[in-house]
Design an enzyme around this catalytic site. Structure first.
Site, PDB file in Angstrom:
ATOM      1  N   ARG A 108       0.827  -1.202   0.000  1.00 26.51           N
ATOM      2  CA  ARG A 108       0.000   0.000   0.000  1.00 26.51           C
ATOM      3  C   ARG A 108       0.861   1.252   0.000  1.00 26.51           C
ATOM      4  NH1 ARG A 108      -0.226   3.239   3.959  1.00 26.51           N
ATOM      5  NH2 ARG A 108      -1.907   4.691   4.353  1.00 26.51           N
ATOM      6  N   GLY A 119      -7.311  13.462   6.019  1.00 26.66           N
ATOM      7  CA  GLY A 119      -7.153  12.367   6.973  1.00 26.66           C
ATOM      8  C   GLY A 119      -5.695  11.973   7.079  1.00 26.66           C
ATOM      9  N   GLU A 143      -6.587  16.750   9.557  1.00 22.83           N
ATOM     10  CA  GLU A 143      -6.810  15.618  10.463  1.00 22.83           C
ATOM     11  C   GLU A 143      -7.857  16.002  11.500  1.00 22.83           C
ATOM     12  OE1 GLU A 143      -7.269  12.388  12.409  1.00 22.83           O
ATOM     13  OE2 GLU A 143      -5.946  12.371  10.647  1.00 22.83           O
ATOM     14  N   GLU A 168      -6.351   8.573   2.232  1.00 20.42           N
ATOM     15  CA  GLU A 168      -6.464   7.136   2.516  1.00 20.42           C
ATOM     16  C   GLU A 168      -7.541   7.014   3.586  1.00 20.42           C
ATOM     17  OE1 GLU A 168      -6.879   4.454   4.009  1.00 20.42           O
ATOM     18  OE2 GLU A 168      -5.143   3.146   4.058  1.00 20.42           O
ATOM     19  N   GLU A 170     -15.663   3.694   5.847  1.00 18.00           N
ATOM     20  CA  GLU A 170     -15.244   4.833   6.669  1.00 18.00           C
ATOM     21  C   GLU A 170     -15.868   6.148   6.210  1.00 18.00           C
ATOM     22  OE1 GLU A 170     -11.064   5.031   7.332  1.00 18.00           O
ATOM     23  OE2 GLU A 170     -10.957   3.008   8.153  1.00 18.00           O
TER      24      GLU A 170
END
Length: 303
Positions: free
Chosen positions: A11, A37, A60, A104, A113
């Site tokens: 990833r 994020g 964030e 992500e 999510e």
């Protein structure tokens, strides 16, 4: 959890390659990036800064993670380029439009999510206007949930399995069983058919997503799977991430353990004996308007 994501090598390398390639193609002026994020490690923001971005806004929502991100950025001596912003990206205003959005926000099931409304909002408010598609300005490109019928080898001893911590945090609808969460290299799953796409979310066309997406899928169970089909348990779901056209991460096929897991929907409290060869007809729906996103599976089985 942030370290597990960082240490998921396929990833991380896929993102690094895609961000580096995209920013290389954008050189010729100041390139502004937003990382939605960013997490405690500001991983993608740092990748973007090192790849040549002149300014990176790292958003964030978690205050503690945001403060850790600031400290990480400072240690990397990138605090002149990366600005960490504490807040919900859907409520934050940036001082300028950006050339590239990276994120992500992906769970073990692709959109669990809540990525869909976040990316819709980000494309509308953050991205510079560009002719045609926004695909060159969005990383990742696409995320999919794959699904396949399975035998779960511990299904007959669920009381023991539950003690192993395999129960998902996901909430089951009334009258259904709580899903399981199994690590990507588990030996407890036998796949009865090839996987198919249950959902596919396009980051560069978020507005094309309906409030409820429905798919009808057909899985053929071959004769050689007859013995395992006698213990059909339900369906395994997992993430396939298309970071860009050259970098794809699939939980099932990657060689090392993924930080994402299989999510297993059991169709009954005991295994079901299927006839093989035979065909499973699956109707799947994803309700993006629900909070959290709701997945529904209904199957017709060859019994």
């Amino acid at each position: 959890e942030y370290e597990a994501m960082r240490d998921d090598e396929p990833r991380t390398k896929a993102y690094e390659a895609a961000i580096g390639k995209r920013l290389k193609g954008m050189q010729g002026g100041g390139t502004v990036v937003v990382d939605i994020g960013t997490g405690a490690l500001a991983l993608l923001a740092i990748m973007a800064a090192k790849a040549g971005a002149t300014k990176v806004y790292a958003i964030e929502i978690n205050p503690e993670a945001a403060q850790n991100a600031r400290e990480t950025v400072k240690k990397e001596k990138l605090d002149k380029i990366i600005e960490v912003i504490t807040g919900d990206s859907m409520k934050v205003d940036l001082p300028e439009k950006v050339d590239l959005i990276v994120s992500e926000l992906i769970g073990s099931i692709a959109t669990q999510e809540g990525v869909e409304p976040i990316i819709k909002d980000a494309e509308k408010r953050f991205l510079k206007e560009a002719p045609g598609s926004s695909c060159p300005n969005m990383i990742p490109l696409r995320v999919q949930t794959l699904v396949a019928p399975i035998k779960y080898t511990e299904h007959r001893i669920m009381s023991f399995a539950a003690k192993r911590g395999v129960m998902s945090r996901g909430k089951a609808a009334d009258g259904t069983l709580r899903p399981l969460r199994l690590r990507s290299k588990t030996k407890d799953l036998v796949f009865l058919s090839d996987p198919q796409v249950l959902e596919s979310f396009e980051f560069c066309q978020p507005g094309a997503t309906k409030a409820v997406e429905e798919r009808s899928l057909r899985f053929d169970i071959s004769k050689k799977k007859a013995d395992d089909a006698k213990d059909f348990s339900g369906f395994a779901m997992w993430t396939r991430l298309v970071v860009d056209e050259e970098n794809v991460v699939d939980v099932q096929t990657q060689k090392v353990t993924s930080h994402w897991a299989y999510v297993v929907a059991l169709m009954d409290d005991k295994p079901i004996a299927l006839v093989a060869p035979g065909t499973i007809e699956l109707k799947g729906s994803v309700d993006y308007s629900a909070k959290p996103v709701r997945y529904t599976l209904e199957a017709e089985l060859p019994v």
